[in-house]
Design an enzyme around this catalytic site. Structure first.
Site, short mmCIF file in Angstrom:
data_model
loop_
_atom_site.label_atom_id
_atom_site.label_comp_id
_atom_site.label_asym_id
_atom_site.label_seq_id
_atom_site.Cartn_x
_atom_site.Cartn_y
_atom_site.Cartn_z
N LEU A 33 15.42 -69.41 -107.98
CA LEU A 33 14.44 -70.49 -108.55
C LEU A 33 13.36 -70.06 -109.12
O LEU A 33 12.82 -69.11 -109.17
CB LEU A 33 13.88 -70.79 -106.97
CG LEU A 33 15.04 -71.46 -105.93
CD1 LEU A 33 14.23 -71.55 -104.62
CD2 LEU A 33 15.74 -72.40 -106.42
N HIS A 34 12.84 -70.96 -109.83
CA HIS A 34 11.78 -70.94 -110.69
C HIS A 34 10.80 -72.07 -110.75
O HIS A 34 10.89 -72.82 -109.72
CB HIS A 34 12.10 -70.84 -112.36
CG HIS A 34 12.91 -71.98 -112.81
ND1 HIS A 34 12.81 -73.11 -112.82
CD2 HIS A 34 14.45 -71.95 -113.09
CE1 HIS A 34 13.68 -73.96 -113.30
NE2 HIS A 34 14.83 -73.12 -113.36
N HIS A 37 12.05 -75.54 -110.28
CA HIS A 37 12.28 -75.92 -108.85
C HIS A 37 11.14 -76.27 -107.92
O HIS A 37 11.37 -77.22 -107.09
CB HIS A 37 13.40 -74.74 -108.19
CG HIS A 37 14.53 -74.62 -108.92
ND1 HIS A 37 14.74 -73.41 -109.59
CD2 HIS A 37 15.68 -75.08 -109.30
CE1 HIS A 37 15.84 -73.41 -110.40
NE2 HIS A 37 16.63 -74.42 -110.09
#
Ligand code: PAF
Length: 279
Positions: A33-34, A37
């Site tokens: 996730l970054h 997200h």
């Protein structure tokens, strides 16, 4: 925050929430996730009583020779991130939990999936529609959150929900970019330092297209041609496509009309990146 690996666990928990009258927001992801997200999870947190994040690298949406095996994974980091954003549940199933032996039912879509990424990734959207359908059936969310970066995916899911009469609100969220403009993507981690620099050509092309529209250009072919010319100046870039399409049907258009999606997929070295803008 809880982590569930089985469908049964998710169903039991969601049932208990629904009994209490809670609304449920789902953020489907493939993990690593970054902040892109993160923006979906935060939006889901604002709009629902309970937030479920699914983390599942879906084998069905990868074609032969694509990056299924090398797709980055880091559940520990993802869990900490989800918890910090206030998620209530992570659903992290094994492929065997999602696709039991003998699995042979698929959700397929024509028209919208036959352009753009559907041309270069022929099995991709069947895999996406099937898994998103399964996630919707498992979690039974009131709302589901998707990023505008995967604009064709968002349009396909909206169409699927309408066509199949699913009682779920689809919420599209804006593209989140690095400070220098590169759209956030789990696949950015594949880029070497030199490729990372070259990848800026995608967001530069997007800006170029947006500026042409803002200046009153109505010929979609001219916009696409100028964007392509800009990308071709970058020696590390190889264009998969740059296209202007109707924002709902994904069919190519020659004249600017609303809603219009201008989408691009470009290889930087071996990494295929996408970006887009909407008019
Ligand atoms: O956008 C993604 O990460 C995936 O395509 C999705 C929607 C989670 C389905 O696997």
């Amino acid at each position: 925050m809880q982590i569930a690996t089985t469908i049964e666990e998710v169903r039991t928990l969601v049932k208990s929430w629904k009994k209490e009258g809670c609304t449920v927001g789902l953020v489907p992801t493939m993990g690593y996730l970054h902040e892109g997200h993160g923006s979906l999870i935060s939006r889901a947190r604002e709009e629902n009583d309970k937030v479920v994040v699914s983390i599942f690298v879906n084998p069905m949406q990868f074609g032969p020779g694509e990056d299924l095996d090398s797709y980055p994974r880091d559940l520990e980091k993802d869990s900490a991130y989800c918890e910090s954003l206030g998620a209530d549940l992570i659903f992290h199933p094994e492929p065997s939990e999602m696709y039991t032996e003998g699995f042979c039912s698929y959700v397929d879509m024509s028209v919208l999936t036959e352009e753009l990424c559907g041309l270069s990734r022929p099995v991709h959207f069947r895999g996406v529609c099937t898994v998103v359908n399964k996630l919707f059936n498992i979690v039974a969310p009131d709302r589901a959150y998707f990023g505008q970066k995967d604009a064709q995916q968002l349009a396909v899911i909206r169409r699927m929900v309408e066509d199949l009469n699913m009682d779920i609100q689809i919420v599209g969220c804006p593209i989140v970019r690095e400070e220098d403009g590169l759209a956030k993507s789990s696949r950015n981690t594949y880029l070497s330092a030199e490729e990372r620099q070259a990848a800026l050509v995608l967001s530069c092309a997007v800006t170029c297209g947006q500026e042409l529209v803002a200046a009153g250009e109505t010929d979609a072919k001219k916009i696409v041609a100028q964007m392509k010319a800009l990308i071709e100046q970058e020696p590390m870039a190889r264009i998969d496509y740059v296209k202007a399409v109707d924002g709902l049907t994904m069919q190519q258009i020659d004249t600017v009309k609303k809603p219009m999606l201008v989408a691009l997929a470009v290889y930087i070295g071996k990494t295929r990146l996408i970006d887009n803008f909407i008019v």
